[in-house]
Design a protein around this motif. Structure first.
Motif, PDB file in Angstrom:
ATOM      1  N   GLU A  33      22.651   1.174  29.514  1.00  0.00           N
ATOM      2  CA  GLU A  33      23.020  -0.123  30.102  1.00  0.00           C
ATOM      3  C   GLU A  33      21.842  -0.706  30.894  1.00  0.00           C
ATOM      4  OE1 GLU A  33      26.351  -1.975  33.182  1.00  0.00           O
ATOM      5  OE2 GLU A  33      26.605   0.057  32.362  1.00  0.00           O
ATOM      6  N   ARG A  34      21.141   0.149  31.623  1.00  0.00           N
ATOM      7  CA  ARG A  34      19.972  -0.316  32.375  1.00  0.00           C
ATOM      8  C   ARG A  34      18.870  -0.770  31.422  1.00  0.00           C
ATOM      9  NH1 ARG A  34      18.796   4.176  36.979  1.00  0.00           N
ATOM     10  NH2 ARG A  34      16.995   2.813  37.357  1.00  0.00           N
TER      11      ARG A  34
ATOM     12  N   SER B  99      16.824  -7.599  28.330  1.00  0.00           N
ATOM     13  CA  SER B  99      17.399  -8.941  28.312  1.00  0.00           C
ATOM     14  C   SER B  99      16.745  -9.848  29.354  1.00  0.00           C
ATOM     15  CB  SER B  99      18.906  -8.857  28.549  1.00  0.00           C
ATOM     16  OG  SER B  99      19.471 -10.149  28.582  1.00  0.00           O
ATOM     17  N   SER B 100      16.571  -9.351  30.593  1.00  0.00           N
ATOM     18  CA  SER B 100      15.974 -10.187  31.640  1.00  0.00           C
ATOM     19  C   SER B 100      14.509 -10.483  31.348  1.00  0.00           C
ATOM     20  CB  SER B 100      16.112  -9.500  32.999  1.00  0.00           C
ATOM     21  OG  SER B 100      15.388  -8.290  33.030  1.00  0.00           O
TER      22      SER B 100
ATOM     23  N   THR C 290      19.284  -2.064  28.423  1.00  0.00           N
ATOM     24  CA  THR C 290      19.679  -3.355  27.848  1.00  0.00           C
ATOM     25  C   THR C 290      19.455  -4.497  28.832  1.00  0.00           C
ATOM     26  OG1 THR C 290      21.352  -2.265  26.475  1.00  0.00           O
ATOM     27  CG2 THR C 290      21.572  -4.641  26.800  1.00  0.00           C
ATOM     28  N   GLU C 291      19.851  -4.278  30.093  1.00  0.00           N
ATOM     29  CA  GLU C 291      19.678  -5.320  31.106  1.00  0.00           C
ATOM     30  C   GLU C 291      18.197  -5.608  31.344  1.00  0.00           C
ATOM     31  OE1 GLU C 291      18.924  -7.342  34.666  1.00  0.00           O
ATOM     32  OE2 GLU C 291      18.421  -5.212  34.430  1.00  0.00           O
ATOM     33  N   LEU C 292      17.378  -4.558  31.330  1.00  0.00           N
ATOM     34  CA  LEU C 292      15.945  -4.722  31.556  1.00  0.00           C
ATOM     35  C   LEU C 292      15.312  -5.559  30.449  1.00  0.00           C
ATOM     36  CD1 LEU C 292      13.616  -1.899  32.786  1.00  0.00           C
ATOM     37  CD2 LEU C 292      12.880  -3.346  30.913  1.00  0.00           C
TER      38      LEU C 292
ATOM     39  N   GLU D 114      11.389  -0.486  35.610  1.00  0.00           N
ATOM     40  CA  GLU D 114      12.020  -1.635  36.269  1.00  0.00           C
ATOM     41  C   GLU D 114      11.079  -2.257  37.301  1.00  0.00           C
ATOM     42  OE1 GLU D 114      16.755  -0.405  35.956  1.00  0.00           O
ATOM     43  OE2 GLU D 114      15.541   0.349  37.611  1.00  0.00           O
TER      44      GLU D 114
ATOM     45  N   SER E 131      23.458 -17.793  31.759  1.00  0.00           N
ATOM     46  CA  SER E 131      24.305 -17.117  30.771  1.00  0.00           C
ATOM     47  C   SER E 131      25.297 -18.084  30.128  1.00  0.00           C
ATOM     48  CB  SER E 131      25.056 -15.959  31.431  1.00  0.00           C
ATOM     49  OG  SER E 131      25.848 -16.440  32.514  1.00  0.00           O
TER      50      SER E 131
ATOM     51  N   LYS F 272      14.497 -13.175  28.495  1.00  0.00           N
ATOM     52  CA  LYS F 272      14.899 -14.500  28.971  1.00  0.00           C
ATOM     53  C   LYS F 272      13.817 -15.141  29.836  1.00  0.00           C
ATOM     54  CE  LYS F 272      19.900 -13.690  28.867  1.00  0.00           C
ATOM     55  NZ  LYS F 272      21.146 -13.556  29.667  1.00  0.00           N
TER      56      LYS F 272
END
Length: 757
Positions: free
Chosen positions: A253-254, A260-261, A256-258, A185, A324, A264
């Motif tokens: 979950e972390r 995705s950001s 996936t968020e990592l 991260e 989003s 994007k």
């Protein structure tokens, strides 16, 4: 520029205490190589840091041995190498601490003297930090894999023994995975910050800043991080039993968020639309998906990118929702606004190129207070939805262009450019669209004006302190403050391009933009040769020229007209009195008819460029060759010439000629030889008025920049007087003489409006 290239020019005694454990001579031999190693980012004493430190020690010793073979002091260098190896081989981390201290000491000394470090040094340090972080992550993945394999082997060896002890290291695995995710991260944040810096540099390039637009290094960084991401993600899934039913879902979950950001943020506008955009005018733009070649899942139907116009309010709502949401309504109608997102295997790029886009119409929104249409900012929103492989994750990608001002007529262009210039210069890196400060330090404004001037004119000769002083007096309408007083002031958007300058019909920016346009079109070579002082008031010119010889002149930008340059020259009478006159300003149209250099050649009353350079020496290279003789059709060539006569000559011409006395006669009535008594026509001219009085003002501070500027013009001497003062009222230009055309040569008078033959 390397750090050592600066340090080596500084007195060695400033760094004496730094080189007690590491010889300065070896620092000199290693020079740039030493700065390309991550000494400053190795923290801790774990296996990874020890391994990296040992590798750097070996590489350094090898490089020194190689340098010794080509150096005259080979024996001494080899002795030093042997000493270093004996001292640090068992503890390479000690060498890291020594060299880290040396580099930090050098940086501190340079910062103390110059107040900044080279930009290239900062970039290299940032690259080293990311590269080392990536190495650490790869080491973590190997550690996790090795721990899993060892745990698995021990469990297999224990067989079905229910009383067997837990496998060594099993409890370490969750902590190790969590530490690796944390480091991943942090590396992602570094990448996102680098993307934001790239975007900010792209925006500053709109004002003329140098911009490294190549996205290949940034794409490589993103791809390397995603590769490590999938390795770590795979190890986490493989260790699901050890991680447990509570920790695993949170980790996934972390993950996936990592991803995705990162995905994007890697969707960028590579080529921006014009920031001043006229309706019914075609334009081009392109967007690039950095992770496209690596992650895009093959689709039967190609992915497409859509371009829509959005208002500032819509842009703000999209940003606050982290992109989003989807756009509900476009604020303008764009033709040809859907383009395929294509991957090029040869260049390894994934782009959508908008080549033939047209903004058909714009829907204006409600404006705030006195805001005009040229202060209204909008943007183009580029959007698409893609499926990623191998995660099967569907992501909606959106990115905003830089702020755009939409105009419907060319006469709005000037004010629209002011809005864009202000926004590009003074917006923050991670702002809410499109918030920008209403008031900024004058020093920052000076940097912006200088950057814009040099970029527009395409010259390496920028503005000087004296120029900034004149511009400050103009924008603040203050002729009593000193140069230092202005440096602590702030300038507002209203002062820049809303408030009309006193006694004028235009704003500060409108006047400055006129100077930009004139210099770019007609005066680039004159400015680059430092033949134009330019930013100087009429009254200060009087002070400079009033003590100079007859015919001394200089060039300045007109105060009273937009986009005009005038010649100020001194005329001296027989009694020594002087008069400084300013010729009616020349516009770009005038100078397209006859160049500035040729106009100066035409005027015999101009002799020396201030303070003492003969005009032919200063402007000779700018003269155009005059045509003579007959052309191909047999016609005699003609030429336009400029004449300007001062009020002194006009008054002399208007005065009635003196009546000659009657001639004496001889006795036979014949007139005596010898011509008219009293002899001929009077010599035109009358004594110049006395030197004009100058309004009181502060003396200019001594400036080596200005003196250097004058020396570049081959000018020396002439001390500077009071500061650039406010111009006198209009109408102080010399009156023209009547035009006179000849047969073989046309003589053109440059009167009330030069360029009107």
């Amino acid at each position: 520029m390397s750090l050592w290239s600066i340090v080596s020019q500084m007195p060695p005694e400033e760094f004496g205490s730094l080189f007690t454990e590491f010889p300065r001579s070896l620092r000199c031999l290693l020079a740039d190589w030493l700065e390309n190693q991550p000494w400053e980012f190795l923290h801790g004493s774990d296996a990874f840091c020890t391994s990296v430190a040992g590798g750097m020690l070996s590489a350094m010793l090898e490089k020194l041995r190689s340098a010794a073979s080509s150096d005259g002091q080979q024996c001494q260098i080899l002795q030093q190498v042997s000493s270093l190896e004996g001292t640090y081989r068992r503890d390479p981390l000690r060498l890291v601490a020594v060299l880290k201290g040396i580099l930090e000491g050098e940086k501190a000394a340079v910062l103390k003297r110059d107040r900044h470090l080279p930009l290239s040094f900062h970039r290299r340090q940032e690259e080293l930090k990311f590269s080392l972080g990536l190495q650490r992550l790869q080491h973590r993945v190997r550690e996790i894999q090795a721990l899993r394999e060892r745990s698995s082997q021990l469990q297999d060896g224990a067989g079905g023994d229910q009383h067997a002890a837990p496998a060594p290291g099993t409890g370490e695995l969750p902590a190790l995975v969590l530490e690796a995710v944390k480091e991943l991260e942090a590396a992602k944040q570094q990448v996102l910050k680098r993307i934001q810096i790239w975007k900010r540099q792209q925006q500053l390039a709109g004002n003329g800043a140098v911009f490294e637009e190549n996205l290949a290094p940034l794409q490589k960084r993103c791809e390397s991080l995603v590769e490590v991401y999938f390795q770590l993600h795979q190890q986490a899934l493989a260790a699901s039993a050890e991680l447990g039913s509570e920790l695993l879902p949170r980790l996934l979950e972390r993950f996936t968020e990592l991803l995705s950001s990162l995905v994007k943020s890697s969707f960028l506008v590579e080529k921006q639309p014009p920031q001043v955009l006229k309706t019914q005018t075609k334009f081009q733009a392109s967007v690039r998906f950095l992770l496209g070649p690596q992650l895009l899942k093959t689709s039967a139907k190609p992915y497409v990118v859509r371009a829509d116009m959005v208002t500032e309010k819509q842009a703000r709502e999209l940003a606050l929702s982290a992109y989003s949401g989807t756009l509900s309504e476009s604020t303008g109608e764009i033709v040809h606004n859907v383009v395929a997102l294509e991957t090029n295997p040869t260049s390894a790029t994934c782009c959508a190129n908008f080549k033939n886009v047209l903004l058909k119409k714009i829907k204006r929104c409600e404006r705030k207070g006195s805001e005009s249409v040229t202060e209204e900012k909008c943007a183009v929103l580029f959007s698409t939805t893609v499926a990623l492989t191998p995660s099967n994750l569907t992501v909606h990608l959106q990115v905003l262009s830089l702020p755009i001002v939409v105009i419907v007529h060319g006469n709005q262009d000037n004010n629209a450019k002011a809005t864009v210039l202000w926004d590009n210069a003074f917006s923050e890196i991670d702002r809410v669209p499109f918030v920008v400060a209403e008031r900024v330090p004058w020093e920052k404004m000076c940097d912006t004006l200088n950057l814009k001037f040099m970029a527009e004119v395409q010259t390496t000769k920028g503005l000087l302190k004296e120029h900034y002083f004149f511009l400050a007096q103009k924008i603040f309408n203050d002729h009593s403050a000193s140069l230092e007083d202005f440096q602590s002031r702030s300038v507002s958007w209203a002062q820049f391009n809303k408030e009309i300058l006193p006694g004028r019909g235009f704003t500060f920016w409108q006047w400055f933009d006129g100077v930009l346009d004139l210099t770019k079109r007609c005066l680039k070579s004159y400015w680059s040769d430092r033949l134009i002082i330019g930013f100087i008031s009429k009254q200060y010119v009087c002070k400079l020229l009033s003590t100079e010889p007859d015919g001394t002149f200089l060039l300045r930008f007109s105060d009273s007209e937009i986009g005009g340059v005038t010649i100020a020259h001194v005329i001296r009478g027989k009694d020594g009195s002087s008069q400084v006159e300013n010729i009616q300003p020349f516009s770009a149209k005038d100078l397209s008819i006859r160049s500035l250099g040729d106009r100066i050649r035409d005027l015999g009353q101009l002799r020396n460029l201030y303070p003492n350079t003969p005009k032919d020496q200063a402007f000779g290279s700018h003269y155009n060759k005059e045509q003579t003789g007959k052309d191909g059709r047999g016609y005699v060539s003609t030429a336009i010439k400029m004449t300007v006569e001062s009020e002194r000559w006009v008054r002399a011409r208007a005065a009635p000629p003196p009546v000659p006395p009657p001639p004496h006669t001889h006795a036979d009535g014949s007139a005596p030889t010898g011509g008219l008594g009293g002899g001929g026509s009077p010599r035109p001219g009358s004594p110049c008025p006395s030197t004009p009085r100058i309004a009181p003002g502060m003396e200019l501070p001594p400036s080596s920049d200005f003196e250097q500027f004058l020396q570049e013009m081959s000018l020396e001497g002439s001390p500077l007087g009071p500061p650039f003062a406010a111009p006198p009222p209009r109408g102080a230009y010399p009156s023209p003489s009547p035009p006179c055309w000849g047969l073989a040569e046309a003589r053109w008078d440059d009167g009330v409006r030069p360029g009107q033959a």
